[in-house]
Design a protein around this motif. Sequence first.
Motif, mmCIF file in Angstrom:
data_model
loop_
_atom_site.group_PDB
_atom_site.id
_atom_site.type_symbol
_atom_site.label_atom_id
_atom_site.label_comp_id
_atom_site.label_asym_id
_atom_site.label_seq_id
_atom_site.Cartn_x
_atom_site.Cartn_y
_atom_site.Cartn_z
ATOM 1 N N ILE A 245 0.834 -1.203 0.000
ATOM 2 C CA ILE A 245 0.000 0.000 0.000
ATOM 3 C C ILE A 245 0.869 1.254 0.000
ATOM 4 C CG2 ILE A 245 -1.648 1.335 1.372
ATOM 5 C CD1 ILE A 245 -2.818 -1.408 2.280
ATOM 6 N N SER A 246 1.921 1.238 0.817
ATOM 7 C CA SER A 246 2.836 2.390 0.856
ATOM 8 C C SER A 246 3.513 2.610 -0.490
ATOM 9 C CB SER A 246 3.894 2.190 1.944
ATOM 10 O OG SER A 246 3.308 2.167 3.220
ATOM 11 N N SER A 247 3.859 1.503 -1.156
ATOM 12 C CA SER A 247 4.556 1.617 -2.440
ATOM 13 C C SER A 247 3.663 2.222 -3.524
ATOM 14 C CB SER A 247 5.058 0.243 -2.905
ATOM 15 O OG SER A 247 3.977 -0.583 -3.343
ATOM 16 N N LEU A 248 2.345 2.096 -3.362
ATOM 17 C CA LEU A 248 1.426 2.653 -4.354
ATOM 18 C C LEU A 248 1.407 4.176 -4.301
ATOM 19 C CD1 LEU A 248 -1.580 0.192 -3.900
ATOM 20 C CD2 LEU A 248 0.152 0.155 -5.697
ATOM 21 N N GLY A 249 1.656 4.713 -3.126
ATOM 22 C CA GLY A 249 1.733 6.163 -2.981
ATOM 23 C C GLY A 249 0.474 6.904 -3.376
ATOM 24 N N GLY A 250 -0.660 6.220 -3.302
ATOM 25 C CA GLY A 250 -1.901 6.874 -3.667
ATOM 26 C C GLY A 250 -2.078 7.064 -5.156
ATOM 27 N N GLU A 251 -1.270 6.368 -5.964
ATOM 28 C CA GLU A 251 -1.340 6.522 -7.418
ATOM 29 C C GLU A 251 -2.273 5.474 -8.023
ATOM 30 O OE1 GLU A 251 0.051 8.927 -9.224
ATOM 31 O OE2 GLU A 251 0.801 9.846 -7.368
ATOM 32 N N PHE A 252 -3.287 5.943 -8.696
ATOM 33 C CA PHE A 252 -4.255 5.069 -9.352
ATOM 34 C C PHE A 252 -3.733 4.627 -10.715
ATOM 35 C CE2 PHE A 252 -7.769 5.115 -12.525
ATOM 36 C CZ PHE A 252 -8.378 3.927 -12.150
ATOM 37 N N CYS A 253 -3.913 3.326 -11.013
ATOM 38 C CA CYS A 253 -3.453 2.770 -12.290
ATOM 39 C C CYS A 253 -4.660 2.431 -13.162
ATOM 40 C CB CYS A 253 -2.602 1.529 -12.053
ATOM 41 S SG CYS A 253 -2.110 0.696 -13.571
ATOM 42 N N GLY A 254 -4.797 3.126 -14.282
ATOM 43 C CA GLY A 254 -5.924 2.898 -15.175
ATOM 44 C C GLY A 254 -5.929 1.516 -15.788
ATOM 45 N N GLU A 255 -4.751 0.993 -16.137
ATOM 46 C CA GLU A 255 -4.674 -0.341 -16.738
ATOM 47 C C GLU A 255 -5.136 -1.416 -15.762
ATOM 48 O OE1 GLU A 255 -0.843 -1.121 -18.331
ATOM 49 O OE2 GLU A 255 -0.924 0.506 -19.800
ATOM 50 N N SER A 256 -4.743 -1.265 -14.500
ATOM 51 C CA SER A 256 -5.187 -2.221 -13.486
ATOM 52 C C SER A 256 -6.699 -2.167 -13.306
ATOM 53 C CB SER A 256 -4.494 -1.942 -12.148
ATOM 54 O OG SER A 256 -3.108 -2.200 -12.225
ATOM 55 N N SER A 257 -7.268 -0.974 -13.413
ATOM 56 C CA SER A 257 -8.706 -0.826 -13.260
ATOM 57 C C SER A 257 -9.455 -1.495 -14.409
ATOM 58 C CB SER A 257 -9.084 0.659 -13.193
ATOM 59 O OG SER A 257 -10.435 0.813 -12.804
ATOM 60 N N ILE A 258 -8.909 -1.401 -15.616
ATOM 61 C CA ILE A 258 -9.514 -2.076 -16.770
ATOM 62 C C ILE A 258 -9.513 -3.586 -16.558
ATOM 63 C CG2 ILE A 258 -9.199 -2.595 -19.227
ATOM 64 C CD1 ILE A 258 -8.142 0.309 -19.519
ATOM 65 N N LEU A 259 -8.394 -4.120 -16.044
ATOM 66 C CA LEU A 259 -8.303 -5.558 -15.779
ATOM 67 C C LEU A 259 -9.273 -5.962 -14.677
ATOM 68 C CD1 LEU A 259 -7.066 -8.332 -16.179
ATOM 69 C CD2 LEU A 259 -5.164 -7.634 -14.680
ATOM 70 N N PHE A 260 -9.375 -5.147 -13.635
ATOM 71 C CA PHE A 260 -10.322 -5.408 -12.547
ATOM 72 C C PHE A 260 -11.737 -5.538 -13.100
ATOM 73 C CE2 PHE A 260 -13.453 -3.782 -9.534
ATOM 74 C CZ PHE A 260 -13.190 -4.521 -8.396
ATOM 75 N N LYS A 261 -12.159 -4.572 -13.897
ATOM 76 C CA LYS A 261 -13.514 -4.598 -14.459
ATOM 77 C C LYS A 261 -13.721 -5.834 -15.340
ATOM 78 C CE LYS A 261 -14.281 0.385 -14.364
ATOM 79 N NZ LYS A 261 -14.482 1.615 -15.171
ATOM 80 N N LYS A 262 -12.704 -6.184 -16.102
ATOM 81 C CA LYS A 262 -12.804 -7.352 -16.965
ATOM 82 C C LYS A 262 -13.032 -8.609 -16.138
ATOM 83 C CE LYS A 262 -10.136 -9.910 -20.493
ATOM 84 N NZ LYS A 262 -10.012 -11.186 -19.762
ATOM 85 N N LEU A 263 -12.256 -8.762 -15.052
ATOM 86 C CA LEU A 263 -12.380 -9.943 -14.212
ATOM 87 C C LEU A 263 -13.716 -9.995 -13.490
ATOM 88 C CD1 LEU A 263 -8.778 -10.097 -12.686
ATOM 89 C CD2 LEU A 263 -9.723 -11.555 -14.488
ATOM 90 N N VAL A 264 -14.192 -8.855 -13.030
ATOM 91 C CA VAL A 264 -15.500 -8.805 -12.360
ATOM 92 C C VAL A 264 -16.599 -9.176 -13.352
ATOM 93 C CG1 VAL A 264 -17.206 -7.323 -11.240
ATOM 94 C CG2 VAL A 264 -14.786 -7.154 -10.600
ATOM 95 N N ASN A 265 -16.555 -8.581 -14.524
ATOM 96 C CA ASN A 265 -17.591 -8.881 -15.521
ATOM 97 C C ASN A 265 -17.585 -10.348 -15.943
ATOM 98 O OD1 ASN A 265 -18.764 -6.298 -15.684
ATOM 99 N ND2 ASN A 265 -17.162 -5.584 -17.088
ATOM 100 N N GLU A 266 -16.411 -10.967 -15.957
ATOM 101 C CA GLU A 266 -16.336 -12.394 -16.254
ATOM 102 C C GLU A 266 -17.012 -13.212 -15.144
ATOM 103 O OE1 GLU A 266 -12.216 -13.239 -16.784
ATOM 104 O OE2 GLU A 266 -12.131 -12.438 -18.825
ATOM 105 N N LYS A 267 -16.825 -12.777 -13.894
ATOM 106 C CA LYS A 267 -17.451 -13.480 -12.775
ATOM 107 C C LYS A 267 -18.973 -13.312 -12.814
ATOM 108 C CE LYS A 267 -13.858 -14.894 -10.161
ATOM 109 N NZ LYS A 267 -13.678 -16.256 -9.604
ATOM 110 N N VAL A 268 -19.391 -12.096 -13.189
ATOM 111 C CA VAL A 268 -20.826 -11.820 -13.248
ATOM 112 C C VAL A 268 -21.475 -12.633 -14.363
ATOM 113 C CG1 VAL A 268 -22.542 -10.031 -13.725
ATOM 114 C CG2 VAL A 268 -20.586 -9.527 -12.227
ATOM 115 N N GLY A 269 -20.722 -12.808 -15.444
ATOM 116 C CA GLY A 269 -21.222 -13.612 -16.548
ATOM 117 C C GLY A 269 -22.118 -12.821 -17.484
#
Length: 269
Positions: A245-269
């Motif tokens: 968490i400290s290493s993230l420094g409060g920096e949001f990663c757009g690519e990671s967010s795209i992957l997150f949404k993809k994985l969630v949508n796959e789970k939702v079906g």
Amino acid sequence: MNKMRLMCITNNVELALVADEAGVDYIFIDLEIIGKVERQGHLDTVISKHSISDVSKVANVLTNSQLLVRVNPIHENSKKEIDNVIEFGASIVMLPYFRSAWEVEKFIEIVNGRAKVFLLLETKEAVESIDSILEYSSYIDAVHVGLNDLHLSYNMSFMFEPFVSGHLEFIVDKLNDKSIPFGIGGVAELGRGDIPSELVLNEHIKLGSSMAILSRSFTNESEYKNQKGFLEAYRSKVIAIKKHISSLGGEFCGESSILFKKLVNEKVG
């Protein structure tokens, strides 16, 4: 990103001590039982079996962490229950599964400034009543969004679905308007979880969340040969996620967010 405050749900005094020393911010005693088995009994979730006597036992060993106690939803014996947990050492009292401003008002009235007030927002009705609930914002120290019950309340099929459905953004906007600190659900140890914890933490940064519960992967003692090994592993896992968490420094990663949404949508079906 604000400091991410971590919560350990346990009534185990030895684990509470290790968590306290490892930098966990809140030790979480869970007294909620009313209606919980009916709501979550069919899910692969943990129903805690903590008792009122655990409050003082854990309170007496903490030096760094704050003791948070989740009580039951408002019921006929709420005043006695809340009075007891405060008397036994709770510095924070959390109200779960409320649906209306009336319940929040009653809870604040009973606590009466003797402890911090945390709300666990986890029902569709509470979301729909959020404006009237937040009329009491000056008495609310923080709000945690409970993903288990929230996704059930909306008849969703996957716990992380509120992250991509727009519901969390709606809630967060309301809380930010009132400058109320908030947290969201739980987070697994690094590299684990239905959605990898690194991706979940990125969404916390995106939304401005400052609290997360350490999930079952942190506290599943059955994976270890003995308690000593479990406690050593727990300490290491907490330190690792805090460093991440400290290493993230409060920096949001757009690519990671795209992957997150993809994985969630796959789970939702």
